[in-house]
Design an enzyme around this catalytic site. Structure first.
Site, short mmCIF file in Angstrom:
data_model
loop_
_atom_site.label_atom_id
_atom_site.label_comp_id
_atom_site.label_asym_id
_atom_site.label_seq_id
_atom_site.Cartn_x
_atom_site.Cartn_y
_atom_site.Cartn_z
CG ASP A 189 -2.17 0.98 1.17
OD1 ASP A 189 -2.50 1.50 -0.10
OD2 ASP A 189 -2.72 1.33 2.13
CG HIS A 192 -0.21 1.99 -9.34
ND1 HIS A 192 -0.14 1.67 -8.01
CD2 HIS A 192 -1.15 2.58 -9.89
CE1 HIS A 192 -1.50 2.16 -7.81
NE2 HIS A 192 -2.13 2.74 -8.67
CG LEU A 238 10.05 -16.79 -3.74
CD1 LEU A 238 9.86 -16.66 -2.31
CD2 LEU A 238 10.49 -15.21 -4.26
C1 FPP Z 1 -1.85 0.03 -3.40
O1 FPP Z 1 -1.62 1.54 -3.29
C2 FPP Z 1 -1.50 -0.55 -4.50
C3 FPP Z 1 -2.42 -1.28 -5.31
C4 FPP Z 1 -3.69 -0.93 -5.66
C5 FPP Z 1 -1.44 -1.77 -6.61
C6 FPP Z 1 -0.19 -2.55 -6.40
C7 FPP Z 1 0.57 -2.74 -7.70
C8 FPP Z 1 2.00 -2.91 -7.69
C9 FPP Z 1 2.91 -2.65 -6.54
C10 FPP Z 1 2.52 -2.74 -8.93
C11 FPP Z 1 2.64 -3.71 -9.79
C12 FPP Z 1 2.61 -5.12 -9.17
C13 FPP Z 1 3.06 -6.26 -10.13
C14 FPP Z 1 3.18 -7.65 -9.46
C15 FPP Z 1 3.35 -6.03 -11.46
P1 FPP Z 1 -2.55 2.49 -3.43
O2 FPP Z 1 -2.86 3.03 -4.90
O3 FPP Z 1 -3.86 1.96 -2.59
O4 FPP Z 1 -1.96 3.84 -2.51
P2 FPP Z 1 -2.67 4.83 -1.76
O5 FPP Z 1 -3.36 4.21 -0.57
O6 FPP Z 1 -1.30 5.83 -1.20
O7 FPP Z 1 -3.52 5.66 -2.70
#
Ligand code: FPP
Length: 247
Positions: free
Chosen positions: A19, A36, A130
């Site tokens: 997150d 992201h 892994l």
């Molecule tokens: C939460 O941050 C994260 C996500 C909804 C997506 C997670 C994706 C990745 C880390 C990138 C790609 C992963 C792969 C496996 C290719 P948020 O957007 O909710 O953050 P915020 O709470 O600060 O808004």
């Protein structure tokens, strides 16, 4: 910090809620999708570090069922990122002996994402290091509802007796049936929530929350979480005295 680890007491399975991508981007004056993108860099670093430390299973919450409700632009950006990341990283997954797996309602993914994902799962299936499990279009309530439907069907068809439904039967119908439950859950980004993630499987996991945003999360942060885990006494419902006498 690595030298401080007790390699005889590593968590076998680590689950992570990645997150803080959006807030990381905002803090740096960037668009959310760039958060992201940077998050994908952290994925790469943490997969590599977890493999080197000797963790057997790593489950990453990459996209939740609820994430489908984000603005279409962001959903599209995440799906595109999934494809480019898989394309770019597959050779390194092979080199590092990492086996890719995925859980979730994968039918909902765009065809191109499904194809890339299954290609990578297939190619890396020979690897023995892994196991990296991506939770995609995943939520626990979706998973538990699906398991309940399957169990009810088995009862209805006379393949399973009502009296035989127990914890093992439920676990066998979850998408995680082939892996041990996580020992450690890490959530980055400062929130103290489970967010519909592995609710059944996390029953006895140690929970670790860090304010670090996912794009800033690196090997040293992972080591800190594991060291914290190693300081804890896991009792599984028993008393501290019972646990000590078993050692
Ligand atoms: C939460 O941050 C994260 C996500 C909804 C997506 C997670 C994706 C990745 C880390 C990138 C790609 C992963 C792969 C496996 C290719 P948020 O957007 O909710 O953050 P915020 O709470 O600060 O808004």
């Amino acid at each position: 910090m690595k030298a401080e680890l007790d390699f005889t007491r590593l968590p076998q399975h680590i689950a992570i809620i990645m997150d803080g991508n959006g807030r990381w981007a905002q803090k740096n004056g960037l668009e959310r999708y760039m958060g992201h993108q940077e998050g994908a860099v952290s994925v790469r670093k943490i997969v590599e570090a977890a493999g080197e430390i000797g963790i057997n299973y790593l489950t990453l919450y990459a996209f939740s069922t609820e994430n489908w409700n984000r603005p279409q632009e962001e959903v599209d950006a995440l799906m595109a990122l999934l494809i480019t990341t898989i394309q770019r990283e597959t050779p390194d997954l092979m080199k590092n002996n990492v086996r890719l797996q995925a859980i979730g309602d994968l039918e909902r993914l765009p065809q191109k994402s499904k194809d890339e994902l299954s290609g990578c799962i297939q190619e890396t299936s020979v690897n023995t290091g892994l196991t990296l499990i991506l939770a995609l279009s995943y939520s626990s309530r979706w998973e538990i509802s699906k398991a309940t439907r399957e169990i009810a069907q088995a009862v209805q068809a006379g393949r399973l007796a009502l009296a035989d439904i127990n914890e093992s039967v439920v676990a066998e119908h979850l998408t995680t049936q082939q892996w041990p439950d996580p020992d450690l859950l890490i959530r980055t980004g400062g929130e103290h929530r489970i967010s519909n993630y592995l609710l059944w499987q996390l029953a006895y996991a140690e929970l670790y929350f860090t304010p670090v945003f996912w794009p800033d999360f690196r090997e040293k942060d992972l080591l800190e979480a594991i060291l914290d885990f190693q300081k804890r006494e896991r009792r599984f419902g028993k008393t501290g005295e019972q646990v000590k006498s078993e050692k």
